[in-house]
Motif scaffolding. Structure first.
Motif, short mmCIF file in Angstrom:
data_model
loop_
_atom_site.label_atom_id
_atom_site.label_comp_id
_atom_site.label_asym_id
_atom_site.label_seq_id
_atom_site.Cartn_x
_atom_site.Cartn_y
_atom_site.Cartn_z
N ILE A 138 0.86 -1.17 0.00
CA ILE A 138 0.00 0.00 0.00
C ILE A 138 0.90 1.23 0.00
O ILE A 138 2.08 1.14 0.37
N THR A 139 0.36 2.35 -0.43
CA THR A 139 1.11 3.60 -0.40
C THR A 139 0.54 4.47 0.70
O THR A 139 -0.64 4.83 0.67
N ARG A 140 1.36 4.76 1.69
CA ARG A 140 0.96 5.65 2.77
C ARG A 140 1.32 7.07 2.37
O ARG A 140 2.46 7.35 1.99
N ARG A 141 0.35 7.98 2.44
CA ARG A 141 0.55 9.35 1.99
C ARG A 141 0.24 10.35 3.09
O ARG A 141 -0.61 10.11 3.94
N LYS A 142 0.92 11.47 3.03
CA LYS A 142 0.61 12.59 3.93
C LYS A 142 0.30 13.80 3.07
O LYS A 142 1.06 14.14 2.16
N ARG A 143 -0.83 14.44 3.35
CA ARG A 143 -1.25 15.61 2.58
C ARG A 143 -1.47 16.80 3.51
O ARG A 143 -1.92 16.64 4.64
N ILE A 144 -1.18 17.97 3.01
CA ILE A 144 -1.47 19.22 3.70
C ILE A 144 -2.20 20.12 2.71
O ILE A 144 -1.69 20.36 1.60
N LEU A 145 -3.39 20.55 3.10
CA LEU A 145 -4.22 21.38 2.23
C LEU A 145 -4.45 20.73 0.87
O LEU A 145 -4.51 21.41 -0.17
N GLY A 146 -4.58 19.42 0.88
CA GLY A 146 -4.85 18.70 -0.34
C GLY A 146 -3.64 18.34 -1.17
O GLY A 146 -3.76 17.61 -2.16
N TYR A 147 -2.47 18.80 -0.77
CA TYR A 147 -1.25 18.52 -1.54
C TYR A 147 -0.46 17.40 -0.87
O TYR A 147 -0.22 17.44 0.34
N GLU A 148 -0.07 16.45 -1.67
CA GLU A 148 0.73 15.35 -1.15
C GLU A 148 2.16 15.81 -0.92
O GLU A 148 2.83 16.27 -1.84
#
Length: 243
Positions: A138-148
């Motif tokens: 799986i790909t774990r992602r972190k986004r801030i204000l919709g931006y990865e």
């Protein structure tokens, strides 16, 4: 290598679905394994006391010595934690009450997939072509204000029907947070100790003949017919019925 396993089953009070699941696994999987202990958790959801008692009877017809938990309050996370903590040092088949098996599954074919770095063997729900590999990630992602701003590929983990390495299942059970969805607390990194414990263990896929799916989800249509939807919020999952 031994073919002895424990089985854990997460169920709601849905005897119609559970009956199909037990019949399918009872024909195509259970006879080919040496089953040590069958553990089940029947939550008071999707049915009442009568339906829950019917589910318990179905299980005991096949496994008279089954350990069956019937909590007063439904909780998917607590159910998985309770079951996994109860397991022994044997490999574990973790089940849910709304799947059927597409073809016979034999112990030697599954247990031989447990290489030293494999923690889970998932029964394929997609074709080999769709998965594209013998291992799942799986790909774990972190986004801030919709931006990865960050992403990382990690070993897959889940609670759909799969085999789990002996003792690892109990370790995961100890680390699980019962109030959170057992999958999303790893996928969304909401349980860092569990995520760290899992990160070194690969998830192997067991396919059917010709790389076809080995199991089929029969719960999706059941929920759709009743307009039941799963709602996730802050790592917690609840079921709602739409009028």
């Amino acid at each position: 290598m031994t073919d002895q396993i424990d089985i854990t089953l997460v169920a709601g009070a849905r005897p119609d679905l559970l009956g199909k699941t037990l019949a399918s696994f009872g024909e195509k999987l259970f006879p080919f394994f040496n089953i040590r202990t069958f553990f089940a958790n029947i939550d008071p959801i999707f049915g009442g006391t009568e339906e829950r008692d019917a589910c318990a009877r179905m299980i005991r017809e096949r496994f008279p010595d089954a350990v069956i938990f019937t909590p007063e309050t439904p909780s998917f996370g607590a159910a998985v934690k309770r079951l996994w903590q109860a397991t022994s040092d044997a490999h574990v088949l973790h089940m849910e009450d709304d799947w059927t098996v597409n073809e016979p599954v034999h112990a030697q074919d599954i247990l031989s997939l447990f290489a030293p770095d494999v923690g889970m063997v998932q029964l394929a729900i997609e074709t080999r072509e769709r998965y594209g590999d013998d291992y799942l990630y799986i790909t774990r992602r972190k986004r801030i204000l919709g931006y990865e701003i960050w992403s990382k590929k990690v070993n897959a983990y889940g609670t759909s029907p799969r085999f789990i390495r002996g003792l690892l299942c109990r370790q995961y059970g100890d680390l699980l947070k019962p109030k959170l969805d057992p999958e999303k607390q790893v996928y969304k990194n909401k349980n860092k100790p569990l995520s760290r414990a899992h990160q070194s263990w690969r998830c192997r896929v067991a396919y059917g003949a010709g790389g076809m799916p080995l199991i089929t989800d029969i719960g999706r249509d059941w929920r759709s017919e009743r307009r039941i939807a799963k709602v996730d919020k802050a790592g917690k999952a609840t079921w709602v019925t739409h009028e």
